[in-house]
Design a protein around this motif. Structure first.
Motif, PDB file in Angstrom:
ATOM      1  N   ILE A  71      27.246  25.314  44.825  1.00 33.09           N
ATOM      2  CA  ILE A  71      26.034  24.731  44.227  1.00 33.09           C
ATOM      3  C   ILE A  71      25.053  24.319  45.317  1.00 33.09           C
ATOM      4  O   ILE A  71      23.843  24.530  45.207  1.00 33.09           O
ATOM      5  CB  ILE A  71      26.409  23.542  43.332  1.00 33.09           C
ATOM      6  N   ALA A  72      25.574  23.719  46.407  1.00 34.72           N
ATOM      7  CA  ALA A  72      24.696  23.220  47.471  1.00 34.72           C
ATOM      8  C   ALA A  72      24.376  24.276  48.515  1.00 34.72           C
ATOM      9  O   ALA A  72      23.577  24.019  49.417  1.00 34.72           O
ATOM     10  CB  ALA A  72      25.344  22.021  48.152  1.00 34.72           C
ATOM     11  N   HIS A  73      24.941  25.509  48.417  1.00 34.02           N
ATOM     12  CA  HIS A  73      24.758  26.568  49.408  1.00 34.02           C
ATOM     13  C   HIS A  73      25.170  26.083  50.803  1.00 34.02           C
ATOM     14  O   HIS A  73      24.480  26.327  51.793  1.00 34.02           O
ATOM     15  CB  HIS A  73      23.304  27.054  49.426  1.00 34.02           C
ATOM     16  N   VAL A  74      26.289  25.362  50.855  1.00 32.91           N
ATOM     17  CA  VAL A  74      26.803  24.846  52.110  1.00 32.91           C
ATOM     18  C   VAL A  74      28.185  25.450  52.337  1.00 32.91           C
ATOM     19  O   VAL A  74      29.056  25.387  51.462  1.00 32.91           O
ATOM     20  CB  VAL A  74      26.894  23.302  52.096  1.00 32.91           C
ATOM     21  N   GLY A  75      28.379  26.042  53.486  1.00 28.63           N
ATOM     22  CA  GLY A  75      29.670  26.600  53.849  1.00 28.63           C
ATOM     23  C   GLY A  75      30.300  25.809  54.990  1.00 28.63           C
ATOM     24  O   GLY A  75      29.609  25.139  55.759  1.00 28.63           O
ATOM     25  N   SER A  76      31.609  25.894  55.085  1.00 32.08           N
ATOM     26  CA  SER A  76      32.320  25.211  56.166  1.00 32.08           C
ATOM     27  C   SER A  76      33.133  26.241  56.939  1.00 32.08           C
ATOM     28  O   SER A  76      33.534  27.270  56.393  1.00 32.08           O
ATOM     29  CB  SER A  76      33.249  24.117  55.599  1.00 32.08           C
ATOM     30  N   TRP A  77      33.394  25.950  58.222  1.00 31.40           N
ATOM     31  CA  TRP A  77      34.117  26.889  59.068  1.00 31.40           C
ATOM     32  C   TRP A  77      34.849  26.134  60.179  1.00 31.40           C
ATOM     33  O   TRP A  77      34.517  24.994  60.496  1.00 31.40           O
ATOM     34  CB  TRP A  77      33.175  27.926  59.669  1.00 31.40           C
ATOM     35  N   GLU A  78      35.833  26.820  60.732  1.00 32.08           N
ATOM     36  CA  GLU A  78      36.592  26.294  61.865  1.00 32.08           C
ATOM     37  C   GLU A  78      36.798  27.414  62.876  1.00 32.08           C
ATOM     38  O   GLU A  78      36.924  28.588  62.496  1.00 32.08           O
ATOM     39  CB  GLU A  78      37.949  25.755  61.415  1.00 32.08           C
ATOM     40  N   SER A  85      41.783  30.651  71.131  1.00 29.89           N
ATOM     41  CA  SER A  85      42.085  32.026  70.719  1.00 29.89           C
ATOM     42  C   SER A  85      40.866  32.755  70.161  1.00 29.89           C
ATOM     43  O   SER A  85      40.863  33.988  70.062  1.00 29.89           O
ATOM     44  CB  SER A  85      43.192  32.018  69.650  1.00 29.89           C
ATOM     45  N   GLY A  86      39.835  32.024  69.779  1.00 31.43           N
ATOM     46  CA  GLY A  86      38.655  32.639  69.189  1.00 31.43           C
ATOM     47  C   GLY A  86      38.788  32.951  67.716  1.00 31.43           C
ATOM     48  O   GLY A  86      37.897  33.593  67.132  1.00 31.43           O
ATOM     49  N   ALA A  87      39.869  32.527  67.049  1.00 33.57           N
ATOM     50  CA  ALA A  87      40.069  32.815  65.635  1.00 33.57           C
ATOM     51  C   ALA A  87      39.147  31.955  64.779  1.00 33.57           C
ATOM     52  O   ALA A  87      38.947  30.778  65.053  1.00 33.57           O
ATOM     53  CB  ALA A  87      41.534  32.560  65.258  1.00 33.57           C
ATOM     54  N   HIS A  88      38.603  32.576  63.718  1.00 34.77           N
ATOM     55  CA  HIS A  88      37.693  31.890  62.795  1.00 34.77           C
ATOM     56  C   HIS A  88      38.358  31.708  61.439  1.00 34.77           C
ATOM     57  O   HIS A  88      39.200  32.514  61.027  1.00 34.77           O
ATOM     58  CB  HIS A  88      36.404  32.695  62.596  1.00 34.77           C
ATOM     59  N   HIS A  89      37.966  30.664  60.734  1.00 31.09           N
ATOM     60  CA  HIS A  89      38.369  30.475  59.339  1.00 31.09           C
ATOM     61  C   HIS A  89      37.154  29.962  58.578  1.00 31.09           C
ATOM     62  O   HIS A  89      36.574  28.925  58.926  1.00 31.09           O
ATOM     63  CB  HIS A  89      39.531  29.468  59.233  1.00 31.09           C
ATOM     64  N   TRP A  90      36.752  30.713  57.519  1.00 32.16           N
ATOM     65  CA  TRP A  90      35.543  30.399  56.766  1.00 32.16           C
ATOM     66  C   TRP A  90      35.897  30.047  55.329  1.00 32.16           C
ATOM     67  O   TRP A  90      36.879  30.542  54.769  1.00 32.16           O
ATOM     68  CB  TRP A  90      34.576  31.588  56.730  1.00 32.16           C
ATOM     69  N   ASP A 125      34.678  30.208  51.198  1.00 30.99           N
ATOM     70  CA  ASP A 125      34.093  31.303  50.401  1.00 30.99           C
ATOM     71  C   ASP A 125      32.574  31.305  50.481  1.00 30.99           C
ATOM     72  O   ASP A 125      31.936  32.364  50.551  1.00 30.99           O
ATOM     73  CB  ASP A 125      34.547  31.185  48.939  1.00 30.99           C
ATOM     74  N   GLU A 126      31.951  30.123  50.438  1.00 35.15           N
ATOM     75  CA  GLU A 126      30.485  30.055  50.491  1.00 35.15           C
ATOM     76  C   GLU A 126      29.973  30.528  51.837  1.00 35.15           C
ATOM     77  O   GLU A 126      28.889  31.117  51.927  1.00 35.15           O
ATOM     78  CB  GLU A 126      30.012  28.628  50.216  1.00 35.15           C
ATOM     79  N   CYS A 127      30.737  30.310  52.903  1.00 32.41           N
ATOM     80  CA  CYS A 127      30.339  30.787  54.225  1.00 32.41           C
ATOM     81  C   CYS A 127      30.307  32.315  54.252  1.00 32.41           C
ATOM     82  O   CYS A 127      29.409  32.927  54.833  1.00 32.41           O
ATOM     83  CB  CYS A 127      31.298  30.238  55.278  1.00 32.41           C
ATOM     84  N   PHE A 128      31.288  32.959  53.584  1.00 34.10           N
ATOM     85  CA  PHE A 128      31.272  34.418  53.475  1.00 34.10           C
ATOM     86  C   PHE A 128      30.014  34.893  52.740  1.00 34.10           C
ATOM     87  O   PHE A 128      29.360  35.859  53.144  1.00 34.10           O
ATOM     88  CB  PHE A 128      32.521  34.918  52.736  1.00 34.10           C
ATOM     89  N   ARG A 129      29.674  34.208  51.620  1.00 40.17           N
ATOM     90  CA  ARG A 129      28.496  34.616  50.849  1.00 40.17           C
ATOM     91  C   ARG A 129      27.219  34.441  51.666  1.00 40.17           C
ATOM     92  O   ARG A 129      26.315  35.275  51.600  1.00 40.17           O
ATOM     93  CB  ARG A 129      28.419  33.803  49.557  1.00 40.17           C
ATOM     94  N   ILE A 130      27.126  33.373  52.433  1.00 38.98           N
ATOM     95  CA  ILE A 130      25.920  33.129  53.220  1.00 38.98           C
ATOM     96  C   ILE A 130      25.725  34.216  54.263  1.00 38.98           C
ATOM     97  O   ILE A 130      24.609  34.705  54.482  1.00 38.98           O
ATOM     98  CB  ILE A 130      25.986  31.739  53.873  1.00 38.98           C
ATOM     99  N   PHE A 131      26.830  34.647  54.924  1.00 41.59           N
ATOM    100  CA  PHE A 131      26.718  35.668  55.971  1.00 41.59           C
ATOM    101  C   PHE A 131      26.787  37.087  55.422  1.00 41.59           C
ATOM    102  O   PHE A 131      26.720  38.045  56.183  1.00 41.59           O
ATOM    103  CB  PHE A 131      27.805  35.464  57.027  1.00 41.59           C
ATOM    104  N   GLY A 132      26.921  37.249  54.089  1.00 35.19           N
ATOM    105  CA  GLY A 132      26.882  38.571  53.479  1.00 35.19           C
ATOM    106  C   GLY A 132      28.134  39.382  53.670  1.00 35.19           C
ATOM    107  O   GLY A 132      28.076  40.619  53.673  1.00 35.19           O
ATOM    108  N   LEU A 133      29.306  38.726  53.823  1.00 35.89           N
ATOM    109  CA  LEU A 133      30.576  39.427  53.987  1.00 35.89           C
ATOM    110  C   LEU A 133      31.429  39.219  52.745  1.00 35.89           C
ATOM    111  O   LEU A 133      31.345  38.162  52.096  1.00 35.89           O
ATOM    112  CB  LEU A 133      31.325  38.906  55.217  1.00 35.89           C
ATOM    113  N   PRO A 134      32.244  40.196  52.390  1.00 35.32           N
ATOM    114  CA  PRO A 134      33.166  39.983  51.267  1.00 35.32           C
ATOM    115  C   PRO A 134      34.242  38.964  51.649  1.00 35.32           C
ATOM    116  O   PRO A 134      34.772  38.981  52.767  1.00 35.32           O
ATOM    117  CB  PRO A 134      33.761  41.377  51.037  1.00 35.32           C
TER     118      PRO A 134
END
Length: 735
Positions: free
Chosen positions: A399-406, A411-416, A418-427
């Motif tokens: 609803i707020a168009h806010v995504g969270s990530w770590e 190691s450079g590993a990312h964890h996003w 669902d809203e973060c995926f939508r914002i960056f245009g990835l499935p």
């Protein structure tokens, strides 16, 4: 015996599944096909209704245009030709319609000769005429005439319209009579000039102008109070085509439109698509459907006339491209049915071999199942709470168009989220790990830069611009903080907010403000050019005539000699001629001082100061730096008008005894200051939106790329300070 029964038991479920699957596929295919055809019909109705509403809205906008012009003419009665030109100029450029905007004056037979004589003063050879045998002739004697007095932008196609008696056209006469009684805008039915067969049928809107202060409470009173009409005329076919073309719907494949006005009949056809466009057909598919012609019709009333718009077209549901869904349903249904049949056959053939093994293991599983039930129940309760919490968090982020990530910085590993995926245009992925390789290089570089700043500063925050894999650009607000240390493992957590919509609105607002400022500058140039033209015409025409009159009177006075009766009269005529010449010079100076065009803006400002000092007795002192570059035409006119408005305000409101005007160069800026020792200006006056003089000065300054400050001077009085960038607007002529 067992080996013989196994193949039969395996084939029967497979055959049953195949038959049921094919039957379900056929039913789903027929239903999908019917839905596709119904959807195409809905699409046609929407396109047809949209074209109909476009035509209606365009006609209503024409009516509103005439209402605006009528209000201006009624407010400023009586209006001159220059005023009428100024009223209609913004509307006359609205291509491709209207083609003629006119003011038609009501003239009685008793007023005709005086009216024609008055109009001939500005239009030589003017007379009230009508069209006969393909040419204009003086109108015969009638009780009253409605003559075209002003016409913008020029003559009607094939007709010299100034002076034309509109009562000679029956449809125009009926529309004017109806409009006079009702007071509303009325449309004349479609008509041609009978003696001009090559002129296209016209569509005319009329609205009455009533005598100021007249009683218009009843229809009869309104009819008696009419003194003029404002009209808009245009070729009907060109008007409808222009309305459709402005919306990009002039030519739509498979859809054709016709517009009728007035009562039923072929002679009321205002517009129809060309025959060659209507004869086209889409590529049909002979099976299982064919193209169908459909029609959508709607009637409405605009300007007192009944309009009927018909839209015909094809129901585009017959081609393979339009039935992709049903064909795919049939194809995949058949494939899935066969695969299910094969799968059941394979499973049934194995089932009888594993049945005994299942029965042996069942007892052991029952015992293990009892032990697991208690653990599963407890785990399900915990998982239910976690699912509800996760669902609430995801909904809030969506609803707020806010995504969270770590990010694991080691190691450079990312964890996003669902809203973060939508914002960056990835499935979205099941484990929340994004595929960074799918991102464009610029976006990947942004993540690397964030990681480097976190390692060095421990925190990162700011606005970022990214490119999605599909090429679209988004604007984000990112914030991240570092947690942990080198021994325990360094991680970073952050949030990302999609602010693209806010950026789009901000950009559109800035573009709108720039467009309005450009429009204001354009109108200012038009106003200055019109003032220059009027001043030149007054100087060349009226000034020359008055000078000639004075010369003739002077010669006549010298020849009369001591004639006691004629000499005083000629002397009075000489004095009045001198007064008229002084008035002409003053009007020319007010419209466009010649010093502005001949000597430049700085000398014109000094001239303004001398005029203020001569008219009001206020001491004016000008200090103009000698190194100021000459501004361009636009800059000169707007600088002069700003200085003129400042001095006018001083003369009206300041009660000052002295004024200081200075213009100098500060670095790359021009600084113009006007200071008086008057009563000053109240703060509330600076913030009033109705203070049009100050608003006009500020808009001129903004158009030139500068700024204007109005406030109280340190020593008392008012200070007007104008700062302009010389290199941007004044050092070169950009327009």
């Amino acid at each position: 015996m067992t080996f013989r029964r196994a193949p039969v038991l395996a084939v029967l479920p497979a055959l049953l599944a195949l038959v049921l699957g094919l039957a379900a596929t056929a039913a789903l295919f027929l239903w999908t096909r019917s839905q596709e055809q119904e959807l195409e019909h809905v699409f046609f109705e929407r396109r047809a209704n949209f074209r109909i509403m476009t035509v209606r809205q365009g006609l209503e906008e024409l009516v509103e245009t005439l209402n605006d012009i009528n209000r201006a003419v009624s407010t400023f009665q009586p209006v001159s030709a220059a005023q009428f030109h100024a009223f209609v100029q913004p509307f006359a450029k609205g291509e491709p319609y209207p083609s003629a905007i006119a003011l038609c004056r009501v003239v009685t037979q008793a007023q005709r000769s005086d009216y024609e004589a008055r109009m001939q003063q500005s239009i030589p050879g003017f007379s009230i005429t009508e069209l006969l045998d393909g040419s204009m002739h003086p109108a015969p004697v009638r009780d009253a005439y409605i003559a075209v007095e002003y016409l913008e932008p020029g003559a009607i196609e094939g007709v010299a319209a100034v002076g034309f008696d509109t009562l000679s056209v029956p449809s125009l006469k009926q529309a004017m009579e109806r409009s006079a009684v009702t007071g509303a805008t009325s449309a004349a039915t479609l008509f041609r000039y009978p003696d001009l067969p090559n002129v296209r049928p016209r569509f005319v809107l009329v609205k009455p102008v009533y005598r100021p202060g007249a009683d218009i409470a009843t229809g009869e009173a309104r009819k008696d109070a009419v003194i003029a009409y404002t009209t808009i005329g245009m070729p009907a076919e060109k008007t409808i085509a222009g309305i459709l073309d402005a919306s990009g719907m002039l030519r739509m494949p498979g859809v054709w439109i016709s517009v009728h006005m007035g009562e039923e009949g072929a002679d009321r056809l205002a517009y129809a698509d060309p025959v060659e466009a209507q004869s086209g057909r889409g590529a049909g598919w002979p099976w299982p459907a064919r193209n169908e012609m459909r029609m959508q019709s709607q009637q409405f009333e605009v300007a007192g006339l009944n309009w009927r718009v018909e839209v015909r077209g094809q129901a585009l549901g017959a081609g393979p491209a339009r039935q992709t869904g049903s064909l795919l349903v049939a194809l995949f249904g058949a494939i899935i049915s066969m695969m299910a049949a094969f799968y059941l056959w394979a499973m049934a053939s194995r089932n009888w071999r594993v049945r005994q093994l299942v029965s042996e293991r069942t007892a052991a599983l029952h015992a293990a199942n009892d032990r697991l039930n208690a653990d599963i129940a407890a785990r399900e309760r915990v998982e239910g709470v976690l699912r509800r919490t996760d669902r609430t968090l995801k909904n809030a982020q969506r609803i707020a168009h806010v995504g969270s990530w770590e990010i694991d910085l080691d190691s450079g590993a990312h964890h996003w989220s669902d809203e973060c995926f939508r914002i960056f245009g990835l499935p979205a992925s099941a484990d929340g790990v994004p595929s960074l390789a799918a991102l464009p290089p610029a976006t990947r570089a942004m993540w690397d830069a964030i990681r480097d700043r976190l390692l060095s500063d421990g925190v990162d925050s700011g606005e970022q611009r990214i490119v999605r894999p599909d090429g679209s650009v988004r604007h984000l607000m990112l914030h991240a903080e570092l947690a942990g240390d080198a021994a325990q493992g360094r991680t970073a957590a952050g949030s990302v907010l999609d602010i693209s919509e806010f950026k789009r609105v901000e950009t559109e607002l800035r573009q709108s403000q720039a467009s309005l400022r450009e429009l204001g500058g354009h109108q200012e140039r038009i106003k200055e050019n019109e003032r220059k033209r009027i001043a030149r015409e007054i100087h060349d025409e009226l000034g020359g005539l008055l000078t000639g009159i004075k010369a003739y009177v002077s010669v006549a006075s010298s020849r009369v000699g001591s004639d006691a009766a004629a000499a005083p009269l000629l002397a009075e005529a000489m004095a009045q001629t001198d007064t008229a010449l002084d008035t002409v010079r003053r009007v020319i100076a007010d419209l466009r001082p010649s010093v502005l065009d001949q000597l430049g803006v700085w000398e014109a400002i000094e001239w303004l100061a001398s005029q203020l000092e001569a008219q009001t007795g206020v001491a004016c002192h000008c200090t103009i730096a000698p190194d100021l570059p000459p501004p361009g035409p636009d800059g000169s006119a707007m600088l002069f008008r700003i200085a003129q408005e400042a001095l006018t305000n001083i003369a009206r409101h300041a009660n000052a005894t002295s004024v200081e005007i200075s213009a100098r160069r500060e670095d790359d800026d021009l600084l113009l200051e006007v200071t008086d020792d008057g009563v000053g200006i109240a703060f509330e006056k600076l913030s009033e939106h109705s203070t049009w003089g100050l608003r006009g000065m500020r808009e001129r300054a903004h158009y030139l790329g500068g700024s204007l400050h109005v406030g109280n001077a340190p020593a008392g009085g008012t200070l007007v300070s104008l700062r302009l960038p010389l290199l941007v607007k004044l050092a070169e002529e950009t327009r």
